[in-house]
Design a protein around this motif. Structure first.
Motif, PDB file in Angstrom:
ATOM      1  N   UNK A   1      65.921  44.339  21.817  1.00 43.90           N
ATOM      2  CA  UNK A   1      66.658  44.785  20.642  1.00 43.90           C
ATOM      3  C   UNK A   1      66.539  43.733  19.557  1.00 43.90           C
ATOM      4  N   UNK A   2      66.203  44.182  18.356  1.00 42.82           N
ATOM      5  CA  UNK A   2      66.197  43.321  17.174  1.00 42.82           C
ATOM      6  C   UNK A   2      67.433  43.680  16.350  1.00 42.82           C
ATOM      7  N   UNK A   3      68.328  42.715  16.171  1.00 47.83           N
ATOM      8  CA  UNK A   3      69.600  42.968  15.496  1.00 47.83           C
ATOM      9  C   UNK A   3      69.742  42.071  14.276  1.00 47.83           C
ATOM     10  N   UNK A   4      70.045  42.652  13.105  1.00 54.26           N
ATOM     11  CA  UNK A   4      70.273  41.813  11.925  1.00 54.26           C
ATOM     12  C   UNK A   4      71.614  41.107  12.024  1.00 54.26           C
ATOM     13  N   UNK A   5      71.584  39.802  11.837  1.00 53.99           N
ATOM     14  CA  UNK A   5      72.820  39.019  11.823  1.00 53.99           C
ATOM     15  C   UNK A   5      72.822  38.166  10.559  1.00 53.99           C
ATOM     16  N   UNK A   6      73.876  37.462  10.313  1.00 50.01           N
ATOM     17  CA  UNK A   6      74.019  36.730   9.067  1.00 50.01           C
ATOM     18  C   UNK A   6      72.904  35.701   8.922  1.00 50.01           C
ATOM     19  N   UNK A   7      71.963  35.960   7.995  1.00 50.92           N
ATOM     20  CA  UNK A   7      70.876  35.028   7.715  1.00 50.92           C
ATOM     21  C   UNK A   7      69.790  34.970   8.763  1.00 50.92           C
ATOM     22  N   UNK A   8      69.797  35.917   9.724  1.00 53.51           N
ATOM     23  CA  UNK A   8      68.822  35.832  10.796  1.00 53.51           C
ATOM     24  C   UNK A   8      68.699  37.175  11.498  1.00 53.51           C
ATOM     25  N   UNK A   9      67.632  37.304  12.270  1.00 55.81           N
ATOM     26  CA  UNK A   9      67.460  38.441  13.168  1.00 55.81           C
ATOM     27  C   UNK A   9      67.436  37.903  14.590  1.00 55.81           C
ATOM     28  N   UNK A  10      68.220  38.506  15.462  1.00 55.91           N
ATOM     29  CA  UNK A  10      68.245  38.108  16.857  1.00 55.91           C
ATOM     30  C   UNK A  10      67.384  39.078  17.668  1.00 55.91           C
ATOM     31  N   UNK A  11      66.441  38.547  18.419  1.00 56.97           N
ATOM     32  CA  UNK A  11      65.615  39.322  19.333  1.00 56.97           C
ATOM     33  C   UNK A  11      66.115  39.039  20.743  1.00 56.97           C
ATOM     34  N   UNK A  12      66.695  40.052  21.377  1.00 60.30           N
ATOM     35  CA  UNK A  12      67.386  39.829  22.651  1.00 60.30           C
ATOM     36  C   UNK A  12      66.987  40.883  23.658  1.00 60.30           C
ATOM     37  N   UNK A  13      66.941  40.468  24.899  1.00 61.31           N
ATOM     38  CA  UNK A  13      66.629  41.397  25.970  1.00 61.31           C
ATOM     39  C   UNK A  13      66.156  40.663  27.195  1.00 61.31           C
ATOM     40  N   UNK A  14      65.253  41.272  27.914  1.00 56.91           N
ATOM     41  CA  UNK A  14      64.622  40.722  29.108  1.00 56.91           C
ATOM     42  C   UNK A  14      65.599  40.738  30.290  1.00 56.91           C
ATOM     43  N   UNK A  15      65.068  40.987  31.464  1.00 52.34           N
ATOM     44  CA  UNK A  15      65.800  40.891  32.718  1.00 52.34           C
ATOM     45  C   UNK A  15      65.086  39.855  33.583  1.00 52.34           C
ATOM     46  N   UNK A  16      65.811  38.821  33.984  1.00 49.41           N
ATOM     47  CA  UNK A  16      65.254  37.846  34.912  1.00 49.41           C
ATOM     48  C   UNK A  16      66.237  37.653  36.062  1.00 49.41           C
ATOM     49  N   UNK A  17      65.729  37.691  37.282  1.00 48.40           N
ATOM     50  CA  UNK A  17      66.531  37.377  38.455  1.00 48.40           C
ATOM     51  C   UNK A  17      66.103  36.010  38.956  1.00 48.40           C
ATOM     52  N   UNK A  18      67.010  35.044  38.821  1.00 52.67           N
ATOM     53  CA  UNK A  18      66.677  33.679  39.206  1.00 52.67           C
ATOM     54  C   UNK A  18      67.881  32.855  39.601  1.00 52.67           C
ATOM     55  N   UNK A  19      69.048  33.495  39.709  1.00 56.82           N
ATOM     56  CA  UNK A  19      70.240  32.768  40.123  1.00 56.82           C
ATOM     57  C   UNK A  19      70.895  32.015  38.975  1.00 56.82           C
ATOM     58  N   UNK A  20      71.901  31.240  39.336  1.00 55.52           N
ATOM     59  CA  UNK A  20      72.734  30.559  38.345  1.00 55.52           C
ATOM     60  C   UNK A  20      72.274  29.144  38.015  1.00 55.52           C
ATOM     61  N   UNK A  21      71.432  28.561  38.837  1.00 52.02           N
ATOM     62  CA  UNK A  21      71.130  27.143  38.674  1.00 52.02           C
ATOM     63  C   UNK A  21      69.818  26.846  37.947  1.00 52.02           C
ATOM     64  N   UNK A  22      68.844  27.714  38.033  1.00 53.99           N
ATOM     65  CA  UNK A  22      67.519  27.433  37.466  1.00 53.99           C
ATOM     66  C   UNK A  22      67.581  27.358  35.945  1.00 53.99           C
ATOM     67  N   UNK A  23      66.815  26.453  35.337  1.00 54.16           N
ATOM     68  CA  UNK A  23      66.794  26.350  33.876  1.00 54.16           C
ATOM     69  C   UNK A  23      66.076  27.544  33.258  1.00 54.16           C
TER      70      UNK A  23
END
Length: 415
Positions: free
Chosen positions: A300-322
């Motif tokens: 999803x590309x969402x217009x925000x104040x002064x910027x566009x946020x590109x967000x999404x993706x699904x990753x399964x990797x647990x809570x600890x991995x960077x």
């Protein structure tokens, strides 16, 4: 003699927890909010900002078992797996695959519709009088496809949306590019859903709501919650940061970090972190008219104040991995392909943890084994969308009136 106020503690100061705290406060309760980091951390900060009312189609579509291996192994698909995490995640995956029938998919869609279908109105009601109203933006939600054929290939999901009352209009190539001039020429077909909305800055929105909560007499404590204390099967308090805080009711709304406490209280639904990513691009001069789902890249590309946020993706990797840099590279690649004329000046990137139950249905309701403790977590990729309604339902359960929907599908001890 005036009776003392009933006291509630909300564990978790993300958007679900803050919404619950505000609605409980509005019902006359004395509310304490406890969070390990403070308001608007995690997915409440980094989400796509979309109030996706029509997103009733769960990930557990009937075709998922056949598609999943190719999705994970194909570097051009938005699903990633860290293989060392697979053994730990296997019970979750097996439970999820059992949900991939048409009957289960329709049951899950009905449950999701009960929480998210009026998302815009719920957030407008939550934000009213708080100073956060301007962050809530009504809009159409646009799906952008390379061809009409790509849209028609999603017939099952659109018919499921139609079944739950959602309508849309189709945009041909000329209308689509007249509306969104930044889209690539090879994106030629669009579908626009009316009566949606987005939050123009999710982090600041939650911070503004939290500030209103404090200004209205609420308290926020930054500490790790280590235990929910019970006496004779009923909540007595919350232990956090070495202190004991007494309460009459407790709301567990800590996202993926609700898992250990939830299991100790009788939660039976497997839950995994569905790790999400975003990149933000400066766009001070020209931006999008509203949020756009780029179907080819599933972001999803969402217009925000002064910027566009590109967000999404699904990753399964647990809570600890960077964070995985190749996933940021994936977002860059599909983002530049879909928005080739956008000046690519990155202003930030993020990875965080969405709380994903195996059946895609959030956990909302009282724990039968711990009376007075209420679940409000597990919203998968719909936490922002479903947060305002969830907060109101929790306030209904604790302070009345009784909720006007059947909460059976959301019970935290469901099999």
């Amino acid at each position: 003699m005036q009776s003392e106020k009933k006291t509630a503690i909300v564990v978790g100061a993300g958007v679900v927890g803050v919404a619950a705290a505000i609605w409980l406060q509005r019902r006359g309760l004395d509310v304490l909010l406890i969070d390990r980091e403070g308001p608007a951390a995690g997915a409440s900060f980094g989400n796509a900002g979309l109030l996706a009312s029509s997103a009733v189609v769960p990930v557990t579509e009937p075709g998922l078992p056949l598609k999943m291996p190719g999705m994970i192994l194909n570097p051009d698909k938005p699903v990633f797996l860290r293989w060392p995490h697979l053994p730990k995640a296997m019970p979750f995956f097996l439970r999820t695959l059992r949900m991939c029938t048409q009957q289960k998919t329709e049951e899950i869609a009905a449950a999701l519709a009960g929480i998210i279908s009026d998302s815009l109105e719920q957030h407008q009601a939550l934000a009213e009088g708080t100073g956060a109203e301007d962050f809530v933006v009504p809009c159409e939600y646009l799906y952008a496809y390379k061809s009409r054929g790509d849209f028609e290939a999603s017939a099952f999901s659109f018919e499921l949306r139609r079944k739950h009352g959602f309508t849309w209009r189709e945009l041909d190539n000329a209308e689509l590019h007249g509306r969104e001039t930044l889209l690539a020429p090879d994106i030629t077909f669009g579908v626009a859903f009316p009566n949606h909305g987005y939050i123009r800055d999710p982090g600041r929105y939650v911070e503004a709501l939290a500030a209103y909560f404090v200004a209205s007499g609420g308290r926020i404590v930054t500490a790790d919650v280590t235990d929910i204390v019970r006496e004779n099967g009923r909540v007595a308090g919350v232990r956090a940061g070495g202190d004991m805080f007494a309460c009459d009711a407790c709301v567990l709304a800590a996202g993926i970090w609700s898992g250990p406490l939830g299991r100790s209280l009788g939660m039976r639904v497997p839950m995994e972190s569905e790790r999400g990513y975003h990149i933000e691009i400066e766009a001070p001069d020209e931006t999008l008219k509203g949020p756009v789902m780029i179907a080819a890249g599933q972001f999803v590309a969402t217009p925000m104040t002064g910027r566009i946020r590109l967000a999404g993706v699904v990753e399964f990797g647990g809570l600890e991995a960077p964070p995985d840099e190749k996933i940021f590279d994936f977002i860059r690649r599909v983002g530049k392909a879909a928005l080739p004329d956008l000046p690519w000046r990155e202003s930030g990137q993020w990875m965080g943890h969405r709380p994903a139950p195996a059946d895609s249905i959030p956990l909302i309701g009282e724990f039968p084994a711990a009376r007075g403790v209420y679940a409000a977590f597990g919203h998968h990729h719909l936490g922002l969308t479903g947060s305002a309604k969830t907060g109101r339902l929790i306030a209904d359960l604790i302070a009345g009136p009784a909720p006007n929907i059947d909460l059976t599908p959301y019970q935290p001890d469901r099999p």
